[in-house]
Design an enzyme around this catalytic site. Structure first.
Site, PDB file in Angstrom:
ATOM      1  N   GLY A 131       0.821  -1.215   0.000  1.00 18.12           N
ATOM      2  CA  GLY A 131       0.000   0.000   0.000  1.00 18.12           C
ATOM      3  C   GLY A 131       0.842   1.245   0.000  1.00 18.12           C
ATOM      4  O   GLY A 131       2.042   1.195   0.284  1.00 18.12           O
ATOM      5  N   ASP A 157       0.958  24.272 -13.076  1.00 12.92           N
ATOM      6  CA  ASP A 157      -0.374  24.015 -13.651  1.00 12.92           C
ATOM      7  C   ASP A 157      -0.230  23.314 -14.994  1.00 12.92           C
ATOM      8  O   ASP A 157      -0.963  22.369 -15.302  1.00 12.92           O
ATOM      9  CB  ASP A 157      -1.121  25.336 -13.915  1.00 12.92           C
ATOM     10  CG  ASP A 157      -1.340  26.139 -12.641  1.00 12.92           C
ATOM     11  OD1 ASP A 157      -1.355  25.519 -11.572  1.00 12.92           O
ATOM     12  OD2 ASP A 157      -1.489  27.372 -12.733  1.00 12.92           O
ATOM     13  N   LYS A 198       0.786   0.343   7.549  1.00 13.07           N
ATOM     14  CA  LYS A 198       1.276  -1.041   7.396  1.00 13.07           C
ATOM     15  C   LYS A 198       2.072  -1.466   8.626  1.00 13.07           C
ATOM     16  O   LYS A 198       1.875  -2.568   9.155  1.00 13.07           O
ATOM     17  CB  LYS A 198       2.118  -1.166   6.116  1.00 13.07           C
ATOM     18  CG  LYS A 198       1.316  -0.863   4.874  1.00 13.07           C
ATOM     19  CD  LYS A 198       2.108  -1.016   3.616  1.00 13.07           C
ATOM     20  CE  LYS A 198       3.189   0.017   3.434  1.00 13.07           C
ATOM     21  NZ  LYS A 198       2.684   1.390   3.274  1.00 13.07           N
ATOM     22  N   HIS A 240      -3.824  35.573 -11.411  1.00 11.37           N
ATOM     23  CA  HIS A 240      -3.667  34.138 -11.694  1.00 11.37           C
ATOM     24  C   HIS A 240      -4.596  33.300 -10.804  1.00 11.37           C
ATOM     25  O   HIS A 240      -5.363  32.466 -11.291  1.00 11.37           O
ATOM     26  CB  HIS A 240      -2.196  33.766 -11.449  1.00 11.37           C
ATOM     27  CG  HIS A 240      -1.857  32.348 -11.759  1.00 11.37           C
ATOM     28  ND1 HIS A 240      -1.185  31.973 -12.898  1.00 11.37           N
ATOM     29  CD2 HIS A 240      -2.117  31.205 -11.085  1.00 11.37           C
ATOM     30  CE1 HIS A 240      -1.042  30.665 -12.909  1.00 11.37           C
ATOM     31  NE2 HIS A 240      -1.600  30.169 -11.805  1.00 11.37           N
ATOM     32  N   GLU A 241      -4.549  33.576  -9.507  1.00  8.55           N
ATOM     33  CA  GLU A 241      -5.380  32.788  -8.577  1.00  8.55           C
ATOM     34  C   GLU A 241      -6.859  33.095  -8.785  1.00  8.55           C
ATOM     35  O   GLU A 241      -7.705  32.204  -8.688  1.00  8.55           O
ATOM     36  CB  GLU A 241      -4.981  33.068  -7.120  1.00  8.55           C
ATOM     37  CG  GLU A 241      -3.596  32.573  -6.738  1.00  8.55           C
ATOM     38  CD  GLU A 241      -3.348  31.112  -7.074  1.00  8.55           C
ATOM     39  OE1 GLU A 241      -4.289  30.303  -7.009  1.00  8.55           O
ATOM     40  OE2 GLU A 241      -2.196  30.784  -7.433  1.00  8.55           O
ATOM     41  N   PRO A 280       2.513   4.901   1.050  1.00  8.64           N
ATOM     42  CA  PRO A 280       3.136   5.278   2.319  1.00  8.64           C
ATOM     43  C   PRO A 280       2.124   5.844   3.315  1.00  8.64           C
ATOM     44  O   PRO A 280       1.158   6.508   2.904  1.00  8.64           O
ATOM     45  CB  PRO A 280       4.132   6.370   1.931  1.00  8.64           C
ATOM     46  CG  PRO A 280       4.331   6.228   0.475  1.00  8.64           C
ATOM     47  CD  PRO A 280       3.105   5.600  -0.088  1.00  8.64           C
ATOM     48  N   GLY A 281       2.355   5.542   4.575  1.00  7.20           N
ATOM     49  CA  GLY A 281       1.550   6.153   5.632  1.00  7.20           C
ATOM     50  C   GLY A 281       0.162   5.577   5.816  1.00  7.20           C
ATOM     51  O   GLY A 281      -0.679   6.178   6.469  1.00  7.20           O
ATOM     52  N   THR A 282      -0.091   4.401   5.240  1.00  3.11           N
ATOM     53  CA  THR A 282      -1.446   3.847   5.373  1.00  3.11           C
ATOM     54  C   THR A 282      -1.563   2.911   6.569  1.00  3.11           C
ATOM     55  O   THR A 282      -2.581   2.238   6.735  1.00  3.11           O
ATOM     56  CB  THR A 282      -1.862   3.108   4.088  1.00  3.11           C
ATOM     57  OG1 THR A 282      -0.768   2.341   3.631  1.00  3.11           O
ATOM     58  CG2 THR A 282      -2.297   4.077   3.027  1.00  3.11           C
TER      59      THR A 282
HETATM   60  P1  ATP Z   1       5.494   3.531   5.267  1.00  2.04           P
HETATM   61  O1  ATP Z   1       5.064   2.793   4.056  1.00  2.04           O
HETATM   62  O2  ATP Z   1       5.904   4.944   4.961  1.00  2.04           O
HETATM   63  O3  ATP Z   1       6.420   2.797   6.161  1.00  2.04           O
HETATM   64  P2  ATP Z   1       3.255   2.738   6.847  1.00  2.04           P
HETATM   65  O4  ATP Z   1       2.187   2.322   5.906  1.00  2.04           O
HETATM   66  O5  ATP Z   1       4.051   1.678   7.499  1.00  2.04           O
HETATM   67  O6  ATP Z   1       4.169   3.807   6.134  1.00  2.04           O
HETATM   68  P3  ATP Z   1       2.752   3.631   9.476  1.00  2.04           P
HETATM   69  O7  ATP Z   1       4.187   3.877   9.784  1.00  2.04           O
HETATM   70  O8  ATP Z   1       2.151   2.424  10.043  1.00  2.04           O
HETATM   71  O9  ATP Z   1       2.560   3.669   7.915  1.00  2.04           O
HETATM   72  O10 ATP Z   1       1.861   4.886   9.839  1.00  2.04           O
HETATM   73  C1  ATP Z   1       2.399   6.077  10.348  1.00  2.04           C
HETATM   74  C2  ATP Z   1       1.494   6.646  11.392  1.00  2.04           C
HETATM   75  O11 ATP Z   1       0.264   7.070  10.802  1.00  2.04           O
HETATM   76  C3  ATP Z   1       1.081   5.635  12.436  1.00  2.04           C
HETATM   77  O12 ATP Z   1       1.972   5.626  13.498  1.00  2.04           O
HETATM   78  C4  ATP Z   1      -0.288   6.144  12.861  1.00  2.04           C
HETATM   79  O13 ATP Z   1      -0.146   7.149  13.835  1.00  2.04           O
HETATM   80  C5  ATP Z   1      -0.843   6.777  11.625  1.00  2.04           C
HETATM   81  N1  ATP Z   1      -1.727   5.858  10.871  1.00  2.04           N
HETATM   82  C6  ATP Z   1      -1.544   5.429   9.607  1.00  2.04           C
HETATM   83  N2  ATP Z   1      -2.558   4.658   9.219  1.00  2.04           N
HETATM   84  C7  ATP Z   1      -3.415   4.577  10.252  1.00  2.04           C
HETATM   85  C8  ATP Z   1      -4.661   3.910  10.454  1.00  2.04           C
HETATM   86  N3  ATP Z   1      -5.215   3.170   9.501  1.00  2.04           N
HETATM   87  N4  ATP Z   1      -5.250   4.033  11.661  1.00  2.04           N
HETATM   88  C9  ATP Z   1      -4.701   4.786  12.621  1.00  2.04           C
HETATM   89  N5  ATP Z   1      -3.537   5.438  12.493  1.00  2.04           N
HETATM   90  C10 ATP Z   1      -2.889   5.346  11.325  1.00  2.04           C
END
Ligand code: ATP
Length: 613
Positions: free
Chosen positions: A205, A504, A211, A428-429, A207-209
């Protein structure tokens, strides 16, 4: 506490290693001249001219000539030593006075045997340490060479403190991982009919989802230790270190089984093998990957070890990693939808004091495309902003500012623009904002501003009303018109264009190209896919043309892309020409007050009352 038995000395074996032999040889080499001098008495140090005159006065009995010195004895007893200088008259003089001449070859021990021995020993020792063996006597230096050890951070399951309750919007992934939890808790139950549990799960997935969070929660729920390591941490500059770290990681985890091993960013080691030629850092990566595959084959599912890996680039992974018996389970962790974002908002605001005007549903609605990490970041930013302003609770306005900050970067009020620049940015904006307000198929304008943020000199913030998964051709065309609204306004107001529209134009061109090559929206080329298959659609990667596309078709793609963008510019120009009065009013208002909100734009368009300067 352990105690030693009285009357018995501990059974300490003296272990001879070749280190002792090396030390002995070094000692002997240096001590030998010292030992010799005890029996012969200390030699007299002579200058070379004193030595020469001793020869001429027939006092020298013999001379032992070495590469850099001469020593020997006097006829009347006693010994001497002197340096050897390059003197062609020496030998004839020695012969004339019947001095007994001998030569001494360079000491092979000091010359090359010893350095060679030391080098061989050192490299042998390092190899042993890298393989994680360690040598007797080397313990004191162990720390320096501990790079062969895995750097995994271990968290006891109960202590990880994370459970599935802490994860929002990942329902399906949680269901998949719950099965793993059950297996770790109660392996017999699943194997009673002869079935085998998976050894590895791959979380895929953007980044930041969440995992990492999911993997941690799996360990937390099962109450097992959690070993986590990032793919990049395996790879060091020394060949063989990565493989050794993999071995060490599995050794550590097996001792604590049942346990979960989590490898983040597995693409750092799990990329396709053999993709680069020659001897390179890739050899190290391949060795590491091979070791990982071997370890995964080596453990039985019954040992209670479970591998979880995460990546946001599954398309680059080596096929061997994904075969049955390895990471054969793939769990997709996508960006959260509306309900998902609401759940995440609820989880992360548990510890935050919210003002009564905050509506989490509304926040979830205006943040489509945000990952869980983005949502968590917005909440944190809002809390920091509210504390900075000395508030007792985080209000809706703080969330607005935090969202703006996450979308467009921090405000840069210090970036000074001159009057002309300010007017160009305002026009522009205003062009973007008016186009967005006038067209039916685009998100409504929430706010437009000429305060620089991040790299942008100004920005128009459109707030989506709902999450979108499908878009029609007309919607895309309207989007293009909004993107080109800025350029069109500059052309109309100043009769010339500036560099301000470059971003843009890039976005418009990318969108138009996709319409032609991915969505089959070009009448000339028809409903064919011409983009290369990136296998990374969910990451929003924009495709290049497929290798099989002919040069002629590629040229037509370029023409169609340019036509679509130009059409959008024409439409923007005509839209703003028709609404020229509103464009000028909005430009003026923006120059004066820097920020104009959606309601004010509505007033301008409907001829309502506006604030006066
Ligand atoms: P990466 O791919 O960059 O390693 P990741 O998918 O492993 O990112 P995490 O490191 O698990 O992402 O998420 C970062 C932070 O975002 C978590 O510590 C949490 O605070 C928040 N977070 C992300 N997804 C969720 C979720 N589904 N529910 C709650 N908190 C979340």
């Amino acid at each position: 506490m352990p105690t030693s038995k009285p009357g018995r000395t501990p059974n300490r074996k003296i272990r001879f290693s070749y280190w002792h032999v090396v030390m002995l040889m070094i000692a002997l080499t240096f001590l030998r001249p010292l030992v010799g001098s005890i029996f012969t008495g200390a030699p007299t140090d002579l200058s070379y001219s004193e030595f020469k005159s001793a020869v001429r006065s027939n006092r020298v009995q013999d001379a032992v000539i070495a590469a850099d010195r001469i020593d020997g004895t006097f006829r009347d007893g006693g010994s001497y030593r002197t340096v050897r200088v390059d003197d062609p008259t020496l030998l004839p003089a020695l012969e004339e006075f019947n001095v007994n001449i001998r030569g001494r070859a360079a000491n092979p021990l000091l010359g090359w045997i010893l350095p060679l021995l030391v080098m061989v020993s050192l490299s042998f020792w390092m190899m042993r340490r890298m393989r994680g063996g360690g040598m007797g006597g080397g313990g004191g230096l162990g720390g320096i060479f501990s790079f062969s050890k895995s750097k995994a951070r271990m968290t006891e399951g109960e202590q990880s403190g994370v459970t599935f309750e802490d994860i929002g919007g990942a329902g399906e992934a949680v269901t998949d991982l719950q099965e793993i939890t059950e297996f770790l808790k109660n392996p017999e139950h699943f194997q009673r009919l002869g079935g085998k549990m998976p050894k590895g799960v791959l979380l895929v997935g953007p980044p930041g989802t969440g995992k990492t969070l999911l993997a941690k929660a799996t360990a937390g729920e099962a109450g097992v230790p959690f070993f986590s390591l990032s793919g990049a941490e395996f790879v060091e500059m020394f060949v063989g270190v990565g493989a050794s770290r993999v071995r060490d990681l599995f050794q550590q985890a097996k001792k604590k089984a049942p346990a979960i091993i989590f490898i983040d960013e597995i693409d750092a080691i799990g990329g396709r093998r053999g993709s680069a030629a020659g001897f390179s850092a890739n050899d190290e990566r391949e060795q590491t990957l091979n070791q990982l595959l071997a370890e995964m084959d080596g453990f039985q599912p019954t040992t209670g070890l479970m591998m979880i890996a995460a990546t946001n680039r599954p398309e680059v992974l080596d096929a061997a990693l994904l075969r049955p018996g390895r990471f054969d389970r793939r769990v997709v962790v996508g960006l959260p939808d509306l309900t998902g974002r609401l759940e995440i908002l609820k989880i992360h605001t548990r510890t935050i004091t919210l003002a009564p005007d905050v509506e989490l549903e509304n926040l979830a609605r205006i943040t489509p495309g945000f990952s869980g990490a983005d949502v968590a970041n917005v909440i944190n930013e809002a809390a920091l902003l509210a504390s900075r302003d000395g508030k007792d609770a985080v209000a809706s306005a703080d969330f607005d500012s935090a969202i703006e900050r996450v979308i467009a970067g921090s405000e840069r009020r210090t970036r000074a623009m001159n009057e002309k620049e300010k007017r160009v940015v305002a026009a522009h904006e205003a062009g973007h904002a008016l186009a967005a307000a006038l067209l039916p198929n685009v998100d409504p304008v929430h706010k437009v501003s000429i305060i620089p943020r991040g790299n942008a000199l100004g920005y128009t913030w459109q707030r989506p009303v709902e999450d979108r998964y499908l878009m029609g051709q007309e919607e895309l065309q309207d989007r293009l018109v909004v993107l080109l609204g800025g350029r069109a306004a500059e052309k109309l107001v100043f009769s010339e264009v500036s560099t301000g529209a470059s971003d843009d134009l890039a976005r418009a061109t990318d969108l138009a190209r996709r319409m032609v090559t991915e969505y089959g929206m070009s009448e000339d080329l028809g409903p064919v896919r011409l983009a290369a298959d990136t296998q990374a659609q969910y990451l929003g990667a924009s495709g290049h043309l497929d290798a099989s596309v002919s040069a002629d078709t590629a040229a037509r793609v370029d023409n169609e892309t340019a036509r679509i963008v130009n059409d959008a510019l024409e439409k923007a120009l005509s839209l703003l020409t028709t609404n020229r009065g509103s464009l000028d009013t909005l430009t003026r208002l923006l120059s004066e007050q820097e920020t104009v909100n959606g309601a004010e734009i509505e007033s301008i368009l409907t001829g309502g009352v506006l604030p006066t300067s």
